[in-house]
Design a protein around this motif. Structure first.
Motif, mmCIF file in Angstrom:
data_model
loop_
_atom_site.group_PDB
_atom_site.id
_atom_site.type_symbol
_atom_site.label_atom_id
_atom_site.label_comp_id
_atom_site.label_asym_id
_atom_site.label_seq_id
_atom_site.Cartn_x
_atom_site.Cartn_y
_atom_site.Cartn_z
ATOM 1 N N SER A 224 0.712 -1.295 0.089
ATOM 2 C CA SER A 224 0.048 0.018 0.047
ATOM 3 C C SER A 224 0.835 0.660 0.221
ATOM 4 O O SER A 224 0.431 2.110 -0.560
ATOM 5 N N VAL A 225 1.714 1.858 0.922
ATOM 6 C CA VAL A 225 3.043 2.699 0.879
ATOM 7 C C VAL A 225 3.822 2.139 -0.560
ATOM 8 O O VAL A 225 3.621 3.513 -0.912
ATOM 9 N N PHE A 226 3.630 1.539 -1.252
ATOM 10 C CA PHE A 226 4.703 1.632 -2.513
ATOM 11 C C PHE A 226 3.370 1.970 -3.661
ATOM 12 O O PHE A 226 4.295 3.335 -3.982
ATOM 13 N N HIS A 227 2.476 1.869 -3.644
ATOM 14 C CA HIS A 227 1.840 2.555 -4.803
ATOM 15 C C HIS A 227 1.135 3.682 -3.992
ATOM 16 O O HIS A 227 1.124 4.659 -4.789
ATOM 17 N N ARG A 228 1.571 4.333 -3.044
ATOM 18 C CA ARG A 228 0.907 5.755 -2.500
ATOM 19 C C ARG A 228 2.013 6.372 -2.672
ATOM 20 O O ARG A 228 1.828 7.529 -3.154
ATOM 21 N N ALA A 229 2.948 5.800 -2.365
ATOM 22 C CA ALA A 229 4.310 6.999 -2.970
ATOM 23 C C ALA A 229 4.666 7.252 -4.143
ATOM 24 O O ALA A 229 4.956 7.739 -5.225
ATOM 25 N N LEU A 230 4.571 5.618 -5.033
ATOM 26 C CA LEU A 230 4.434 6.013 -6.427
ATOM 27 C C LEU A 230 3.297 8.190 -6.814
ATOM 28 O O LEU A 230 3.823 8.425 -7.921
ATOM 29 N N ALA A 231 1.848 7.280 -6.427
ATOM 30 C CA ALA A 231 0.793 8.415 -6.829
ATOM 31 C C ALA A 231 1.372 9.677 -6.765
ATOM 32 O O ALA A 231 1.056 11.013 -7.119
ATOM 33 N N LYS A 232 1.896 9.919 -5.537
ATOM 34 C CA LYS A 232 3.411 10.983 -5.164
ATOM 35 C C LYS A 232 3.296 11.193 -6.202
ATOM 36 O O LYS A 232 3.742 12.959 -6.715
ATOM 37 N N ALA A 233 4.379 10.824 -6.866
ATOM 38 C CA ALA A 233 6.002 10.273 -7.414
ATOM 39 C C ALA A 233 5.214 11.326 -8.762
ATOM 40 O O ALA A 233 5.832 11.948 -9.617
ATOM 41 N N THR A 234 3.819 10.941 -8.967
ATOM 42 C CA THR A 234 3.058 12.160 -10.138
ATOM 43 C C THR A 234 3.375 13.905 -10.216
ATOM 44 O O THR A 234 3.588 14.312 -10.908
ATOM 45 N N GLY A 235 3.256 14.185 -8.873
ATOM 46 C CA GLY A 235 3.517 16.091 -8.499
ATOM 47 C C GLY A 235 2.163 15.988 -8.812
ATOM 48 O O GLY A 235 1.904 17.317 -8.511
ATOM 49 N N ASN A 236 1.126 15.164 -8.486
ATOM 50 C CA ASN A 236 -0.377 16.236 -9.158
ATOM 51 C C ASN A 236 -0.977 15.160 -7.726
ATOM 52 O O ASN A 236 -0.912 14.069 -7.510
ATOM 53 N N PRO A 237 -1.625 15.985 -6.318
ATOM 54 C CA PRO A 237 -2.043 15.447 -5.872
ATOM 55 C C PRO A 237 -3.359 14.913 -5.627
ATOM 56 O O PRO A 237 -3.328 14.512 -4.898
ATOM 57 N N LEU A 238 -4.223 15.384 -6.842
ATOM 58 C CA LEU A 238 -5.924 13.476 -7.214
ATOM 59 C C LEU A 238 -4.923 12.814 -7.335
ATOM 60 O O LEU A 238 -5.659 11.446 -6.905
#
Length: 227
Positions: free
Chosen positions: A147-161
Motif C-alpha cells: 500500500s505504501v509503495f503505490h501511494r508513494a508512486l502516486a505521490k511521485a506524479t506530482g499531481n495531488p489528485l
C-alpha cells in the motif's frame, strides 16, 4: 420528505464552500445573522455548524476574534473521508473485485508514466523505503508495504489528485477468501515488480514504467481470482 432545518442550512453552506463562493479561511456570518437571514433558531444554526465541522469543512474558534471559518483543504482528512465511503462500497454487493482492479488500472498505469518523468530523488528514497523482503517479512508487513509503495508512486506524479484518489484505493481489502487463495510465490512476484518499477522510475523510462505497471496489474488480476 423535507429534510430537517439544520440539514438544509448545512447543505446550503456546504454548497457555498464547495462552489468557491466561500473561500478557505473566510469567516461565516455570525450565528445571530444566520438566524435572521435563514429564519431559524440559534440551536438549528449550531447543529448545522456542528455537522459541517464534523465533515472538516469549517473550524470554529472562540474569543473576541472567534467564529466559524471555512477550513483549508487537508489531503489527509479528505482521503480519510473517501476511505470510509470506499470501504462501504467495496463490502457491498454493488462493487466487486473486478471493479477495484479496473480502477487501479485506470490510475496506476498512467501514474507510473507520469512518475517516471516527474519524480524527484526524495520520491525515489520514499519508494525504496516501501520495499519489503518476501523471504523475511510477514503477511501484514508485506500488505502494508504494498500500500505504501503505490501511494508513494502516486505521490511521485506530482499531481495531488492521484494521491488523494489512490490512498483509499490501496487501503481496500480483497477479502479473506481471496487472500487465502493467493498462489505460491505471489509476494515474491509483487516484490520483483516493485523493484523493476523503481528502476524504471530512476531511469526516467516512462514507456517502460507504464508497461511494467500494466503487467503488474495483469498478474494481480490473475492471482487474486477467487478459486
Amino acid at each position: 420528505m423535507r429534510p430537517p432545518a439544520y440539514q438544509q442550512l448545512a447543505d446550503d453552506l456546504r454548497a457555498d464552500i464547495t462552489s468557491g463562493r466561500l473561500q478557505p479561511g473566510e469567516r461565516l456570518p455570525p450565528e445571530p445573522e444566520l438566524c435572521v437571514k435563514i429564519g431559524v433558531s440559534r440551536s438549528t444554526v449550531r447543529e448545522a455548524l456542528r455537522l459541517l465541522a464534523s465533515q472538516h469543512l469549517i473550524v470554529t474558534t472562540r474569543g473576541v476574534t472567534g467564529g466559524s471559518f471555512v477550513a483549508h483543504p487537508d489531503a489527509g482528512q479528505l482521503a480519510d473521508g473517501l476511505s470510509t465511503g470506499f470501504a462501504l462500497l467495496t463490502h457491498s454487493n454493488g462493487v466487486g473485485l473486478a471493479d477495484l482492479l479496473e480502477l487501479r488500472r485506470a490510475l496506476e498505469v498512467p501514474a507510473a508514466g507520469l512518475a517516471a518523468v516527474r519524480r524527484t530523488e526524495a520520491h525515489l528514497i520514499e519508494l525504496r523505503g516501501a520495499l519489503f523482503d518476501p523471504a523475511l517479512d510477514d503477511f501484514d508487513t508485506m500488505l502494508a508495504a504494498h500500500s505504501v509503495f503505490h501511494r508513494a508512486l502516486a505521490k511521485a506524479t506530482g499531481n495531488p489528485l492521484f494521491e488523494l484518489v489512490g490512498r483509499p484505493l490501496y487501503q481496500a481489502s480483497y477479502g479473506e477468501e481471496v487472500v487465502a487463495a493467493l498462489p505460491e510465490g505471489y509476494w515474491a512476484r509483487i516484490d520483483a515488480d516493485h523493484r523493476e518499477l523503481l528502476e524504471l522510475l530512476a531511469a526516467r523510462d516512462a514507456e517502460g514504467a507504464t508497461r511494467a505497471a500494466a503487467q503488474h496489474l495483469d498478474y494481480i488480476a490473475l492471482a487474486v481470482t477467487v478459486r
